[in-house]
Enzyme design. Structure first.
Site, PDB file in Angstrom:
ATOM      1  N   ASN A   9     -45.084  -2.500 -42.716  1.00 53.67           N
ATOM      2  CA  ASN A   9     -44.614  -1.322 -43.438  1.00 53.67           C
ATOM      3  C   ASN A   9     -45.851  -0.572 -43.918  1.00 53.67           C
ATOM      4  O   ASN A   9     -46.491  -0.983 -44.872  1.00 53.67           O
ATOM      5  CB  ASN A   9     -43.737  -1.756 -44.618  1.00 53.67           C
ATOM      6  CG  ASN A   9     -43.321  -0.593 -45.503  1.00 53.67           C
ATOM      7  OD1 ASN A   9     -43.573   0.566 -45.167  1.00 53.67           O
ATOM      8  ND2 ASN A   9     -42.699  -0.896 -46.630  1.00 53.67           N
ATOM      9  N   TRP A  10     -46.152   0.509 -43.213  1.00 53.29           N
ATOM     10  CA  TRP A  10     -47.390   1.233 -43.535  1.00 53.29           C
ATOM     11  C   TRP A  10     -47.277   2.014 -44.843  1.00 53.29           C
ATOM     12  O   TRP A  10     -48.282   2.523 -45.340  1.00 53.29           O
ATOM     13  CB  TRP A  10     -47.741   2.201 -42.398  1.00 53.29           C
ATOM     14  CG  TRP A  10     -48.118   1.538 -41.101  1.00 53.29           C
ATOM     15  CD1 TRP A  10     -48.156   0.180 -40.831  1.00 53.29           C
ATOM     16  CD2 TRP A  10     -48.520   2.191 -39.891  1.00 53.29           C
ATOM     17  NE1 TRP A  10     -48.548  -0.034 -39.534  1.00 53.29           N
ATOM     18  CE2 TRP A  10     -48.781   1.185 -38.929  1.00 53.29           C
ATOM     19  CE3 TRP A  10     -48.673   3.527 -39.527  1.00 53.29           C
ATOM     20  CZ2 TRP A  10     -49.193   1.488 -37.627  1.00 53.29           C
ATOM     21  CZ3 TRP A  10     -49.081   3.826 -38.238  1.00 53.29           C
ATOM     22  CH2 TRP A  10     -49.341   2.814 -37.296  1.00 53.29           C
ATOM     23  N   LYS A  11     -46.067   2.161 -45.345  1.00 51.67           N
ATOM     24  CA  LYS A  11     -45.840   2.986 -46.546  1.00 51.67           C
ATOM     25  C   LYS A  11     -46.468   4.364 -46.335  1.00 51.67           C
ATOM     26  O   LYS A  11     -46.499   4.841 -45.200  1.00 51.67           O
ATOM     27  CB  LYS A  11     -46.355   2.259 -47.792  1.00 51.67           C
ATOM     28  CG  LYS A  11     -45.766   0.843 -47.892  1.00 51.67           C
ATOM     29  CD  LYS A  11     -45.957   0.190 -49.217  1.00 51.67           C
ATOM     30  CE  LYS A  11     -45.323  -1.209 -49.177  1.00 51.67           C
ATOM     31  NZ  LYS A  11     -45.476  -1.943 -50.431  1.00 51.67           N
ATOM     32  N   HIS A  95     -35.800  -0.691 -49.682  1.00 54.24           N
ATOM     33  CA  HIS A  95     -37.100  -1.157 -50.181  1.00 54.24           C
ATOM     34  C   HIS A  95     -37.167  -0.933 -51.691  1.00 54.24           C
ATOM     35  O   HIS A  95     -36.673   0.077 -52.199  1.00 54.24           O
ATOM     36  CB  HIS A  95     -38.233  -0.411 -49.475  1.00 54.24           C
ATOM     37  CG  HIS A  95     -39.563  -1.053 -49.731  1.00 54.24           C
ATOM     38  ND1 HIS A  95     -40.262  -0.846 -50.892  1.00 54.24           N
ATOM     39  CD2 HIS A  95     -40.279  -1.943 -49.012  1.00 54.24           C
ATOM     40  CE1 HIS A  95     -41.380  -1.576 -50.864  1.00 54.24           C
ATOM     41  NE2 HIS A  95     -41.411  -2.247 -49.727  1.00 54.24           N
ATOM     42  N   GLU A  97     -39.433   0.075 -53.555  1.00 53.35           N
ATOM     43  CA  GLU A  97     -40.052   1.336 -53.988  1.00 53.35           C
ATOM     44  C   GLU A  97     -39.033   2.479 -53.920  1.00 53.35           C
ATOM     45  O   GLU A  97     -39.036   3.376 -54.763  1.00 53.35           O
ATOM     46  CB  GLU A  97     -41.302   1.624 -53.130  1.00 53.35           C
ATOM     47  CG  GLU A  97     -42.453   0.698 -53.528  1.00 53.35           C
ATOM     48  CD  GLU A  97     -43.426   0.360 -52.407  1.00 53.35           C
ATOM     49  OE1 GLU A  97     -43.447   1.044 -51.376  1.00 53.35           O
ATOM     50  OE2 GLU A  97     -44.166  -0.646 -52.575  1.00 53.35           O
ATOM     51  N   GLU A 167     -38.133  -9.534 -50.782  1.00 53.05           N
ATOM     52  CA  GLU A 167     -39.393  -9.006 -51.316  1.00 53.05           C
ATOM     53  C   GLU A 167     -39.330  -9.007 -52.842  1.00 53.05           C
ATOM     54  O   GLU A 167     -38.808  -8.056 -53.441  1.00 53.05           O
ATOM     55  CB  GLU A 167     -39.621  -7.568 -50.824  1.00 53.05           C
ATOM     56  CG  GLU A 167     -39.762  -7.436 -49.332  1.00 53.05           C
ATOM     57  CD  GLU A 167     -40.622  -6.241 -48.940  1.00 53.05           C
ATOM     58  OE1 GLU A 167     -41.556  -6.451 -48.170  1.00 53.05           O
ATOM     59  OE2 GLU A 167     -40.398  -5.131 -49.442  1.00 53.05           O
ATOM     60  N   GLY A 173     -47.773  -5.609 -53.397  1.00 56.57           N
ATOM     61  CA  GLY A 173     -48.993  -4.855 -53.660  1.00 56.57           C
ATOM     62  C   GLY A 173     -49.796  -5.369 -54.852  1.00 56.57           C
ATOM     63  O   GLY A 173     -50.716  -4.708 -55.316  1.00 56.57           O
ATOM     64  N   SER A 212     -47.458  -9.257 -50.668  1.00 53.60           N
ATOM     65  CA  SER A 212     -48.829  -9.764 -50.631  1.00 53.60           C
ATOM     66  C   SER A 212     -49.071 -10.840 -49.573  1.00 53.60           C
ATOM     67  O   SER A 212     -49.855 -11.762 -49.783  1.00 53.60           O
ATOM     68  CB  SER A 212     -49.250 -10.266 -52.018  1.00 53.60           C
ATOM     69  OG  SER A 212     -49.209  -9.189 -52.960  1.00 53.60           O
ATOM     70  N   GLY A 233     -47.093  -5.168 -46.020  1.00 55.42           N
ATOM     71  CA  GLY A 233     -47.560  -3.865 -46.478  1.00 55.42           C
ATOM     72  C   GLY A 233     -49.041  -3.686 -46.182  1.00 55.42           C
ATOM     73  O   GLY A 233     -49.449  -3.472 -45.038  1.00 55.42           O
ATOM     74  N   GLY A 234     -49.853  -3.785 -47.217  1.00 48.33           N
ATOM     75  CA  GLY A 234     -51.292  -3.518 -47.114  1.00 48.33           C
ATOM     76  C   GLY A 234     -51.989  -4.194 -45.941  1.00 48.33           C
ATOM     77  O   GLY A 234     -52.811  -3.574 -45.256  1.00 48.33           O
TER      78      GLY A 234
HETATM   79  P1  13P Z   1     -47.697  -5.702 -49.707  1.00 46.97           P
HETATM   80  O1  13P Z   1     -47.788  -6.590 -48.476  1.00 46.97           O
HETATM   81  O2  13P Z   1     -48.726  -4.631 -49.740  1.00 46.97           O
HETATM   82  O3  13P Z   1     -47.590  -6.501 -50.950  1.00 46.97           O
HETATM   83  O4  13P Z   1     -46.290  -4.924 -49.555  1.00 46.97           O
HETATM   84  C1  13P Z   1     -45.156  -5.624 -49.246  1.00 46.97           C
HETATM   85  C2  13P Z   1     -44.067  -4.664 -48.948  1.00 46.97           C
HETATM   86  O5  13P Z   1     -43.582  -3.970 -49.821  1.00 46.97           O
HETATM   87  C3  13P Z   1     -43.608  -4.559 -47.549  1.00 46.97           C
HETATM   88  O6  13P Z   1     -42.458  -3.786 -47.449  1.00 46.97           O
END
Ligand code: 13P
Length: 252
Positions: A9-11, A95, A97, A167, A173, A212, A233-234
């Site tokens: 997930n590149w956000k 998600h 967010e 999640e 994050g 994470s 994510g990251g």
């Molecule tokens: P991180 O891997 O950056 O913690 O993000 C997880 C996430 O929200 C994937 O959708």
């Protein structure tokens, strides 16, 4: 046997130039016979180009959100049919967010799930508790509620063509990943909730962990019996790191 699933997930990250480099690294680095389903979820505006680049690869493309409506006067929104049209296979719904920052509630998430499946997209349904909810002992209750909101409208058979992502909000994050045991506990709970409705669908449902995940911790999390991969994510923004995570998923 459930086939592992790992999605990046590149956000809201990337640019055409950065994406080209990242995708090139992934295409070059992913073994031809990957024993996991791998996908990347770039921002909307890059979906078409990403799908074009990945067309002859084994890497799928997903969107990060979708409109619950199918067509019409919804300024700024993107319909599931459009995602399908530009080459998406997957779409992330619910998600944390989106739930927290854009106030998407359980009912809206359920409608987005339905809209996705109506176009043949595979929803990646995210569930997870906040730190406060965990500390108050409400983790299983929260994920059960989030899951039930979808199952009540979509029916249990909808999970035949969906992925669930656990999640925990406090792990996203933050660098604070859930321990493999904490992840396993909630994944087993989710599978149990599904099994109460349909044992076969529960046994085949892929439940992936997000929060994470890095190359350094992926293997021990993915080793847990009810963890079928990850939503990253990251660490999905660097080809080497993401490929190592994909390899960790395939080792099980
Ligand atoms: P991180 O891997 O950056 O913690 O993000 C997880 C996430 O929200 C994937 O959708």
């Amino acid at each position: 046997m459930r086939r592992p699933f790992v999605a990046g997930n590149w956000k809201m990250h990337g640019s055409r130039a950065e994406n080209a480099q990242l995708l090139d690294g992934l295409v070059q680095g992913l073994p031809a016979q990957a024993s996991a389903d791998i996908a990347v979820c770039p921002p909307f505006v890059y979906l078409w180009e990403t799908a074009r680049v990945l067309k002859s690869s084994a890497i799928g493309v997903g969107a990060q959100s979708v409109c619950a409506e199918s067509i019409g006067a919804f300024t700024g929104e993107v319909a599931a049919s459009m995602l399908k049209d530009v080459g998406c296979t997957y779409v992330i719904v619910g998600h944390s967010e989106r739930r927290a920052i854009y106030r998407e509630d359980d009912a809206l998430v359920a409608r987005k799930f339905l809209a996705s499946q109506s176009q043949g997209l595979i929803p990646i349904l995210c569930v997870g508790e906040t730190l406060e909810e965990r500390e108050q002992g409400h983790t299983t209750e929260v994920v059960s509620r989030q899951l039930a909101a979808v199952l009540d409208v979509a029916g249990i058979s909808a999970l035949d063509t969906a992925v669930v992502a656990y999640e925990p909000v406090w792990a996203i994050g933050t660098g604070k990943t859930a321990t493999p045991e904490q992840a396993q506990e909630v994944h087993a709970h989710i599978r149990g909730e599904v099994a109460r409705r349909d044992a076969k669908i529960a046994a085949e449902l892929r439940i992936v962990y997000g929060g994470s995940v890095k190359a350094a911790n992926a293997r021990e999390i993915f080793a847990k019996p009810d963890v079928d991969g990850g939503l990253i994510g990251g660490a999905s923004l660097k080809a080497d790191e993401f490929l190592k995570i994909c390899a960790a998923a395939q080792a099980h």
